[in-house]
Scaffold this active site. Sequence first.
Site, short mmCIF file in Angstrom:
data_model
loop_
_atom_site.label_atom_id
_atom_site.label_comp_id
_atom_site.label_asym_id
_atom_site.label_seq_id
_atom_site.Cartn_x
_atom_site.Cartn_y
_atom_site.Cartn_z
N ASP A 4 -7.57 88.67 3.77
CA ASP A 4 -8.29 87.40 3.87
C ASP A 4 -7.33 86.24 4.12
OD1 ASP A 4 -10.50 85.78 3.89
OD2 ASP A 4 -10.69 85.62 1.71
N ASN A 10 -19.93 89.37 7.98
CA ASN A 10 -19.15 88.71 9.04
C ASN A 10 -19.88 88.68 10.39
OD1 ASN A 10 -15.97 90.01 7.77
ND2 ASN A 10 -16.93 88.03 7.37
#
Length: 248
Positions: free
Chosen positions: A22, A70
Site C-alpha cells: 500500500d 479497487n
Amino acid sequence: MNSFKDKINRNALPNHVAIIMDGNGRWAKANGKPRVFGHTNGVKSVRAVTEAAAELQIKYLTLYAFSTENWNRPAEEVNALMGLLVSTIESETETLNKNNVRLTTIGDTKRLPKPVYDKLLECIASTANNTGTTLNLALSYSSRWEIREMVKNISTDVKNGKIEPDSITDDTIASYMATKNMPDPELLIRTSGEYRISNFLLWQIAYSELYFTPVMWPDFTKEHFFEIIADYQTRERRFGLTGEQVEK
Ligand code: IPE
Ligand code: IPE
Ligand code: MG
C-alpha cells in the site's frame, strides 16, 4: 554495512508471508507525480521482495495487488494497473524462471480483462514446474468474495450429498478457500502506515503475526523485508497457551 539478512535464523523462517502493498498513490503525490507513477515504481518493490523471499527460500509469498474494491477506482487508474500487470508479467517471467519461482493467483480473476487473464495463465503455465518460492498474487481478490464462494461451494456439495454437514471441520473450510494447499501466513505485513486489513485473508490470518510499517510501497526494499523477518523471529507465538507452556 551489516544486513538484517545475517540476523535471520534460517531454521525458523515463516513458510508463508503475505503483504498488503500500500501507498503507491501517496508516494507519487508526495513526489508531485500522478498516482500511476507510484504503481509503476511499486513494481521494483515487487521484484525486490520476490527476490528476497527466493533468497531465503520462503515457500509462499502472497502479495495483495488488486482488491475487488479497487475495481471502483477511476477507470483510468484501473486500466493503467491492468496494463502494468501485463507488461510486468511479460518482462518478469524469465526472471521468475531463473529464480525458480512459481506464479499462482487467488481472486476472482475471471473479472480481469482477457489479455491480462491470458498473460497470467501463460506465466502460470511457464513457471508451473518451479520448485522454489511460490509467488501468489491476490488479484481481484477480497476475503468476503472468497468466503462467499466457499459457502456456496460447500452448500452445493452438501446438497449433492458429497459432504455431511456434521463432518465439516476447519480443514474442510480451508480446502474450499482460494488458498487451499497453502499454509496460513505466519506473518502479514502492511506498508504505508495504515492499520487495517482491507478485506484480505480474514480466515487465514487468524493467528498471523502482524507488522505495520510506515514505509510506502515504492520505497520498500529487500532490507526492509529482511528486517521484518528478523523482527518476526523475536516474537513468541502462543496460540492461546501460556508463555510457560510454549517455552517447554
Ligand atoms: C496500493 O497503493 C496499490 C493498490 C491498491 C493497487 P494505493 O494505490 O492504494 O496507494 P494509496 O494508498 O492511495 O497511497
Ligand atoms: C488494499 O489497499 C488493497 C491492495 C493493496 C491491493 P487499498 O488502498 O485498496 O485499501 P484501503 O482502501 O486503504 O483500505
Ligand atoms: Mg491504498
